[in-house]
Design an enzyme around this catalytic site. Sequence first.
Site, mmCIF file in Angstrom:
data_model
loop_
_atom_site.group_PDB
_atom_site.id
_atom_site.type_symbol
_atom_site.label_atom_id
_atom_site.label_comp_id
_atom_site.label_asym_id
_atom_site.label_seq_id
_atom_site.Cartn_x
_atom_site.Cartn_y
_atom_site.Cartn_z
ATOM 1 N N GLU A 59 37.908 36.119 36.698
ATOM 2 C CA GLU A 59 37.859 36.790 37.997
ATOM 3 C C GLU A 59 36.480 37.348 38.317
ATOM 4 O O GLU A 59 36.030 37.285 39.464
ATOM 5 C CB GLU A 59 38.923 37.894 38.047
ATOM 6 C CG GLU A 59 40.362 37.366 38.071
ATOM 7 C CD GLU A 59 40.856 36.861 36.717
ATOM 8 O OE1 GLU A 59 40.143 37.051 35.710
ATOM 9 O OE2 GLU A 59 41.958 36.280 36.657
ATOM 10 N N HIS A 128 51.263 43.664 36.229
ATOM 11 C CA HIS A 128 51.254 42.677 37.317
ATOM 12 C C HIS A 128 51.815 43.253 38.613
ATOM 13 O O HIS A 128 52.223 42.524 39.497
ATOM 14 C CB HIS A 128 52.039 41.421 36.915
ATOM 15 C CG HIS A 128 51.347 40.601 35.870
ATOM 16 N ND1 HIS A 128 51.288 40.997 34.557
ATOM 17 C CD2 HIS A 128 50.668 39.430 35.943
ATOM 18 C CE1 HIS A 128 50.616 40.088 33.855
ATOM 19 N NE2 HIS A 128 50.223 39.131 34.672
#
Lengths: 324, 340
Positions: A59, A128
């Site tokens: 990322e 998450h």
Amino acid sequence: MSEHMSIAQALIAAIADAMAEDPMVCLLGSPLGLGPQRMLMNGLREAHPDRVLDPPTCEAGNAALGVGAAMGGARPFVDLSTGSFSFLAFSQIVNEAAVAHYMSNGKVRVPVTYHTLEGVRGGGAPQHSQNVHALFWNASGLEMLAPATPADMYGLARSAIASDNPTFIMGHAKLLGLEGPVPERKAVPIGKADIKRRGRDVTIVAIHLMVHPALAAAEALAKEGIDVEVVDPRTLAPLDEATILSSVAKTGRLVVVDEAPLQGSIASGIAGMVAERGFHSLKAPIQRVARPDAPVAFAAGLEALLVPTAETIAAAVKRTLSTS
Amino acid sequence: MTKPQTDDLRWKLFETMLLMRRFEESVSRLNEQKHFTGHYHLYIGEEATGSAAMACLEPRDTITTTHRNHGHVIARGADPGAALAEILGRAGGLNGGRGGTIHLCDPALGFLSTSGIVGGSISMGSGGAFARKMKKDGSIHMAFFGDSALEEGVAFEALNIAALWKLPCVFLCENNSAEAWAPGSGGYTTLVHAAHDLRAIPAALGIPTTRVDGVDVDACHAAIMEGVARCRAGEGPVFIEAMTKRWAGSAPLWPELSTGVTDLRMATGEASTTGEHHAWFEHDDPVLRLARTLLAGAPANKARVFDMDARVRARMAEAEAFAIASPSPAAATLLDHVFA
């Protein structure tokens, strides 16, 4: 010609239309997650094999790729997958993309768009399920969008890609499949709130996914004779303060709804802004409806207790009426 | 293999290197005179690498650099007065005083952004190269960074992306840690890496690597030109490690002009090189080394060397005067340029 689309379809349509118009627009990563909507990507991949790329799982590297490409003349749309993963890219977004224009005295432009699917998704457990928008909201120089409907997703994604600023589209995992009309394929201006429901008695300001339980609460309260106005900021940064203040000036009562943890949330920020600048309009204390300051539990029963619902929002509306 | 360079190129590089050196001497002087405060980094000792690198680039190529950017920006052609004014935080600065010493950036010269975050330049470098590839015009990107950038995880990520997508990026590592003192010895932050040879990291990803003597401008130019040609031909990224010598003035946290104002008479034998910095003056200073090369067997070149230096010093005197005279940014501009 009005079209009927899901939010996922609206996002892909916006990217496809932008790519057709500008050869420097590219898509790095897949913005539709691993669910069934990912198949919508196939057409884009076939149409633009050089401009639709799947980067490695990194990322920070992908976010930096977007910054550099944008500075170099491209208009990259960078997907950071699940919201929580964007923390790995925090430095590149907050401390490279967002500051470059200012620290170059306006010489450098960073027309990158980031997108992520944040929020309490159902069974995501703490790692998450993060709502990341509140943390990025503190980054000066970053535009942040939170579309709640297919029409807003199409229009704001077009504006994000066209913007010369770094822009972060906060998608919500639970919104991808939401369907609705897209009356016309046209950009929605950044920095302009939308009144999703007009009313006289209480203002609810709710952002992205929370717009929908807020509207449900308004419908339920209407049956009790309480007329609620629902304001959807759509753009979190820069925030359309005027529309919010004007609604509060009319109703005198404010409930702010955000799925993020209360501390430092958008709900807290808007409440503070109105307390300072709209104090004399207020007839009752502002109510903030947000997640408790705790990680998101995996167990479905516990997860459900954390997030705002139409019922908890309606209860907050009633508190603003009972304290007057 | 070091290819012999033409004298024309050597003179061009020498002038650039002199300007870089005299610029940094001005920065040091202005800091001593309290015209600006705060931490800063000088490029002294790395002039051969930066000047050679810029001579290998075309105007359409793009660049990312770091906190140690002064030499790069000057070598690429930025106005020394505007660059100095930026270091002083003045309105006439390259970036209106908003960036300062760590962020000198001139996009008109191909600089995308100048990041003071270790790993910033290398990580955005792959993005810069991606944009060059989209342009399909043979332009390339060059990312400058120090050895410590390879301690950052994002550096590996950027190298991986560049290798996978064959991006036209020259990753130019200016390694100035080979002989640096570690913090434990009271010295400056330096390389802390398990890899004994930094080339092993890009090599693991299939990126061609090369190591060059960063004090030898001929060698730097040849190695970088080869890497640039490879990138321009669409063969993907290259990694070049230029081994520069750590300048003694960079040893403390705040740089100090410990080797003094560069005296070109050391290259002619007219000034003494003895003392603590003997090795620097005799072998490791790239400016003096190139001066000796230009003077070797050509006594007639002496006047040219000193005339060139006089012109460069006059230019820097003007630049200093401009920077000092430039006003502070107006308070009314505080919130300009938050958004485009």
